[in-house]
Enzyme design. Structure first.
Site, PDB file in Angstrom:
ATOM      1  N   LYS A   1      12.209   1.123  -2.752  1.00 18.66           N
ATOM      2  CA  LYS A   1      12.465   0.042  -2.272  1.00 18.66           C
ATOM      3  C   LYS A   1      12.345  -1.113  -3.591  1.00 18.66           C
ATOM      4  CE  LYS A   1       7.673  -0.788  -1.096  1.00 18.66           C
ATOM      5  NZ  LYS A   1       6.661  -0.783   0.180  1.00 18.66           N
TER       6      LYS A   1
ATOM      7  N   TYR B   1       5.672 -24.422 -25.869  1.00 16.43           N
ATOM      8  CA  TYR B   1       5.464 -25.619 -25.136  1.00 16.43           C
ATOM      9  C   TYR B   1       3.988 -26.084 -24.759  1.00 16.43           C
ATOM     10  CZ  TYR B   1      10.478 -25.152 -23.729  1.00 16.43           C
ATOM     11  OH  TYR B   1      11.716 -25.240 -23.584  1.00 16.43           O
TER      12      TYR B   1
HETATM   13  C1  LIG Z   1       5.775   0.278  -0.312  1.00 18.32           C
HETATM   14  C2  LIG Z   1       5.217   1.218   0.651  1.00 18.32           C
HETATM   15  C3  LIG Z   1       4.500   2.608   0.097  1.00 18.32           C
HETATM   16  C4  LIG Z   1       4.463   2.623  -1.371  1.00 18.32           C
HETATM   17  O1  LIG Z   1       3.451   1.877  -1.793  1.00 18.32           O
HETATM   18  P1  LIG Z   1       2.602   2.370  -3.418  1.00 18.32           P
HETATM   19  O2  LIG Z   1       1.385   1.501  -3.352  1.00 18.32           O
HETATM   20  O3  LIG Z   1       3.456   1.592  -4.181  1.00 18.32           O
HETATM   21  O4  LIG Z   1       2.589   3.730  -3.484  1.00 18.32           O
HETATM   22  C5  LIG Z   1       4.269   3.464   0.971  1.00 18.32           C
HETATM   23  N1  LIG Z   1       4.382   3.002   2.371  1.00 18.32           N
HETATM   24  C6  LIG Z   1       4.696   1.678   2.620  1.00 18.32           C
HETATM   25  C7  LIG Z   1       4.910   1.627   4.374  1.00 18.32           C
HETATM   26  C8  LIG Z   1       5.065   0.988   1.803  1.00 18.32           C
HETATM   27  O5  LIG Z   1       5.661  -0.445   2.271  1.00 18.32           O
END
Ligand SMILES: *Cc1c(COP(=O)(O)O)cnc(C)c1O
Length: 357
Positions: free
Chosen positions: A33, A253
């Site tokens: 994702k 800055y």
């Molecule tokens: C994003 C997500 C993961 C992965 O989580 P990590 O901590 O990056 O391994 C797994 N399950 C769900 C439901 C998620 O939304």
């Protein structure tokens, strides 16, 4: 050409994926994702497709991007559908679909579908974000089966605090999950990265590693298995200007850094518009000409300043690693009071160059 770039090591990515499999003995959905946490979802999925059991994304838009690129492996929508009119597309592309709320269940019951769905039925075992209430879980399962629109159901939940190794929360969540699924004969999926690495006793037919694929630890402390991860992304640039300053001179800055002594300072083509965290303070580690050094003063949109005083071999054109194999993204995250997840997701503008395909 501006020298800022992100090098993505796909060999390291595959190593990390295999580690998730090896330590769990489970099937693993590679979580890609948010454009694979900034690493490029299509390239990451292509690099893993030969070995991956499937992929997981947040929404159908991300899933369609993978299909358009020719990825044929299973793709799970972690939040299911947002509107019922996504269901025909979900069927058409064989996406797997989370059901986390009763309204989604009702939408499936009312839909007319050409093929049955694969549903991952999500329980709220204590995180209280999405997921069905334990009292509704059995009935939701039976209704999905009775709808005639579902070919397979996987039982899932998600941990809120698996990155806290001394915390009882994960054990409590497992107990809630086990009680809610009593009597249901189906595969189970519980584990995200911190759970894969830190909770060997949690059993799960499917695991869902995200951050660990990219080689960053989800833990705030050292952890034995996390030490075996290989960083995938190296964010680097070059020194584009060198200046010698006497003591008492401001840098950048807001004059947030004043030279305490005569100093040699390098300006690097990297800024918060590239995703480098603006809140990283003076002292945040960097690597220049192979030596560890530190950030000085405020990060600008396109540039930042580093200390070259004790790195005489560094000069104009020296390569600077902002994070990667030497400077861990998790250490930069700690300095900037954030997490490596956000550090990676924020990456933008810099070209990504891939190796190890
Ligand atoms: C994003 C997500 C993961 C992965 O989580 P990590 O901590 O990056 O391994 C797994 N399950 C769900 C439901 C998620 O939304």
């Amino acid at each position: 050409m501006r020298p800022a770039r992100a090098l993505i090591d796909l060999q390291a990515l595959r190593h990390n994926y295999q580690l998730a499999r090896e330590v769990t003995g489970a099937k693993a959905l590679a979580v890609v994702k948010a454009d694979a946490y900034g690493h490029g979802a299509v390239r990451v999925a292509q690099a893993l497709e030969a070995e991956a059991d499937g992929f997981a994304v947040a929404c159908i838009e991300e899933a369609l991007e993978l299909r358009a690129a020719g990825i044929r492996a299973p793709v799970l929508l972690l939040e299911g559908f947002f509107e019922a009119d996504e269901l025909p597309l979900i069927v058409e592309h064989d996406f797997w679909c989370v059901v986390h709320s009763l309204w989604q269940l009702e939408a499936i019951e009312q839909a007319s579908l050409l093929k049955p769905l694969t549903i991952w039925l999500k329980l709220d075992s204590g995180m209280h974000r999405v997921g069905l209430h334990p009292k509704d879980y059995h009935e939701a399962y039976q209704r999905l089966l009775a709808s005639g629109k579902v070919a397979k159901i996987v039982l899932m939940s998600h941990f809120a605090r698996a990155d806290e190794l001394d915390c009882v929360s994960s054990t409590e969540q497992v107990a809630v999950f086990e009680a809610a699924r009593q009597g249901l004969v189906a595969e189970v999926s519980l584990r995200n990265s911190p759970s894969v690495l830190g909770w060997p006793s949690v059993s799960s037919d499917w695991v869902r590693p995200g951050i660990m694929l990219y080689g960053a630890t989800p833990f705030g402390e050292g952890q034995a298995l996390a030490a075996r991860l290989q960083p995938v992304m190296t964010l680097e640039s070059k020194v584009i200007c060198v200046r010698e300053l006497p003591a008492g001179e401001p840098v950048g800055y807001g004059a947030r850094f004043i030279t305490p002594k005569p100093m040699r300072i390098g300006v690097v083509a990297m800024g918060y518009a590239d995703g480098y965290p603006r809140h990283a303070p003076t002292g945040t580690p960097v690597l220049v000409a192979g030596q560890r050094s530190q950030l000085l003063g405020r990060v600008s949109m396109d540039m930042l300043c580093i200390d070259l005083t004790d790195v005489p071999e560094a000069g104009l054109g020296s390569t600077v690693e902002l994070w990667g194999k030497n400077i861990l993204a998790s250490d930069v995250a700690v300095a900037a009071e954030t997490i490596p997840y956000q550090i990676f997701c924020n990456l933008r503008r810099v070209p990504r160059l891939y190796s190890g395909a």
